[in-house]
Design a protein around this motif. Structure first.
Motif, mmCIF file in Angstrom:
data_model
loop_
_atom_site.group_PDB
_atom_site.id
_atom_site.type_symbol
_atom_site.label_atom_id
_atom_site.label_comp_id
_atom_site.label_asym_id
_atom_site.label_seq_id
_atom_site.Cartn_x
_atom_site.Cartn_y
_atom_site.Cartn_z
ATOM 1 N N THR A 124 42.109 114.276 27.048
ATOM 2 C CA THR A 124 40.762 113.767 27.805
ATOM 3 C C THR A 124 40.020 113.773 26.547
ATOM 4 O O THR A 124 38.648 113.065 26.522
ATOM 5 C CB THR A 124 40.199 115.003 29.029
ATOM 6 O OG1 THR A 124 41.200 115.502 30.437
ATOM 7 C CG2 THR A 124 38.772 114.809 29.399
ATOM 8 N N ALA A 127 40.933 111.403 24.810
ATOM 9 C CA ALA A 127 40.723 109.546 25.309
ATOM 10 C C ALA A 127 39.109 109.359 25.332
ATOM 11 O O ALA A 127 38.391 108.239 25.249
ATOM 12 C CB ALA A 127 41.130 109.466 26.641
ATOM 13 N N LYS A 128 38.161 110.064 25.588
ATOM 14 C CA LYS A 128 36.651 109.922 25.525
ATOM 15 C C LYS A 128 36.134 109.205 24.262
ATOM 16 O O LYS A 128 34.941 108.895 24.181
ATOM 17 C CB LYS A 128 36.317 111.451 25.530
ATOM 18 C CG LYS A 128 36.104 111.575 27.436
ATOM 19 C CD LYS A 128 35.282 113.186 27.745
ATOM 20 C CE LYS A 128 35.275 113.038 29.165
ATOM 21 N NZ LYS A 128 34.453 113.982 29.807
ATOM 22 N N ALA A 131 37.505 105.696 23.886
ATOM 23 C CA ALA A 131 37.075 105.368 24.464
ATOM 24 C C ALA A 131 35.303 104.853 23.787
ATOM 25 O O ALA A 131 34.712 103.935 23.712
ATOM 26 C CB ALA A 131 36.365 105.250 25.934
ATOM 27 N N HIS A 140 36.657 105.110 30.311
ATOM 28 C CA HIS A 140 37.835 106.706 30.830
ATOM 29 C C HIS A 140 37.691 106.483 31.545
ATOM 30 O O HIS A 140 37.089 107.305 32.315
ATOM 31 C CB HIS A 140 37.355 107.775 29.651
ATOM 32 C CG HIS A 140 38.239 108.369 30.080
ATOM 33 N ND1 HIS A 140 37.495 109.980 30.051
ATOM 34 C CD2 HIS A 140 39.830 108.714 30.337
ATOM 35 C CE1 HIS A 140 38.686 111.263 30.206
ATOM 36 N NE2 HIS A 140 39.357 109.769 29.904
ATOM 37 N N SER A 142 39.538 109.216 34.072
ATOM 38 C CA SER A 142 40.691 111.333 33.711
ATOM 39 C C SER A 142 40.797 110.904 35.197
ATOM 40 O O SER A 142 40.299 110.814 36.506
ATOM 41 C CB SER A 142 39.369 112.021 33.750
ATOM 42 O OG SER A 142 40.333 113.328 33.954
ATOM 43 N N CYS A 190 40.857 99.898 29.348
ATOM 44 C CA CYS A 190 40.417 101.371 30.015
ATOM 45 C C CYS A 190 41.766 101.964 29.308
ATOM 46 O O CYS A 190 42.165 102.292 28.733
ATOM 47 C CB CYS A 190 41.193 101.850 31.636
ATOM 48 S SG CYS A 190 39.865 100.340 32.157
#
Length: 292
Positions: A124, A127-128, A131, A140, A142, A190
């Protein structure tokens, strides 16, 4: 008194006498046979015309009525609500490889990325960050966040994996897939994150491929066990797992080795460093998409 023209006026009626019906012709007026009496016009009475049946009026054809036309819809009122038509989402295709003379730039390409890893791998956070620092719009998504949209009746796998928890996992994955397809159809990249197991392709990687499309690029984050245990200890609520559960999940994730998917060992990398390596891995995946 004699009139110069015509006959004299008859005398007025006398008392006791009715009106005169005739009077003497004027002096000098011609008389005798063949001579018409005074006042005769020479035209006899006109006999009445024979009766003939009335001629009916000509039948005028009734005017043709135009065929009824369907009502014409009034022109639409100008839209002042700010409505924007959105393209429908569809399966994500495999990204086209750029020409050989130019190196692919994943930071400027619309992509669909699936970040896989055990609890505590940093999915997480990476990914954040990834992005947030791209040059093209990126979302993003989740899986854990979407799964927790269910409030009343939430099936927590920590209390036991059963039909309800598996059904909610499947529903969350499908919801994430639909969201990703809609974002990508409208030019927004995405990145999704999920703890996908290699030994459960139907509800794992195969499900993601069905929901998003063949263009989905999976990447595995797999740090050492001591790292994931340390990061898991910093969690709270239902996101924190027991050490035994973390070790079990980490062991199952080792099955990704030899699968052909790119694997990043981020044991010694911080979040920005892991995001840079992720870009390098994605550049290779764009040039030569993995067979999965």
């Amino acid at each position: 008194m004699q009139h110069a023209v015509g006959s004299p006026l008859p005398p007025p009626p006398q008392p006791g006498h009715g009106p005169r019906t005739t009077w003497a012709p004027a002096a000098g007026a011609p008389q005798g046979p063949g001579v018409p009496p005074p006042g005769f016009s020479g035209v006899g009475p006109v006999p009445p015309a024979p009766l003939t049946p009335p001629v009916p009026p000509a039948q005028v054809p009734a005017p043709q009525q135009p065929a009824p036309q369907p009502p014409v819809a009034p022109p639409p009122a100008p839209d002042v609500s700010g409505h924007v038509t959105l393209p429908p989402g569809g399966p994500v295709g495999v990204p086209a490889a750029p020409p050989a003379m130019t190196a692919p730039d994943p930071s400027a390409t619309t992509l669909a990325v699936l970040l896989i890893g055990p609890a505590g791998a940093g999915k997480t956070s990476v990914a954040k960050y990834w992005a947030d620092h791209r040059r093209v719009p990126t979302a993003h998504i989740s899986l854990d966040d979407v799964r927790e949209w269910v409030r009343s009746g939430f099936a927590d796998p920590q209390t036991g994996w059963n039909d309800h928890s598996e059904a909610q996992y499947r529903l969350a994955r499908r919801t994430c897939g639909f969201a990703a397809r809609n974002f990508l159809a409208n030019g927004i990249s995405c990145i999704l994150d999920d703890a996908v197991f290699p030994d459960r392709p139907v509800v794992g990687l195969g499900g993601w491929k069905r929901h998003v499309g063949p263009g989905l690029l999976p990447v595995v984050l797999l740090p050492g066990l001591d790292i994931v245990l340390e990061r898991n200890a910093e969690r709270s609520g239902n996101r924190r797992l027991t050490d035994e559960e973390v070790a079990r999940i980490h062991g199952r994730m080792a099955g990704w080795y030899g699968s052909g998917l790119p694997i990043i060992d981020n044991s010694q990398l911080d979040v920005p460093g892991t995001a840079r390596v992720l870009d390098e891995v994605l550049a290779r995946a764009i040039a030569s998409p993995p067979n999965w």
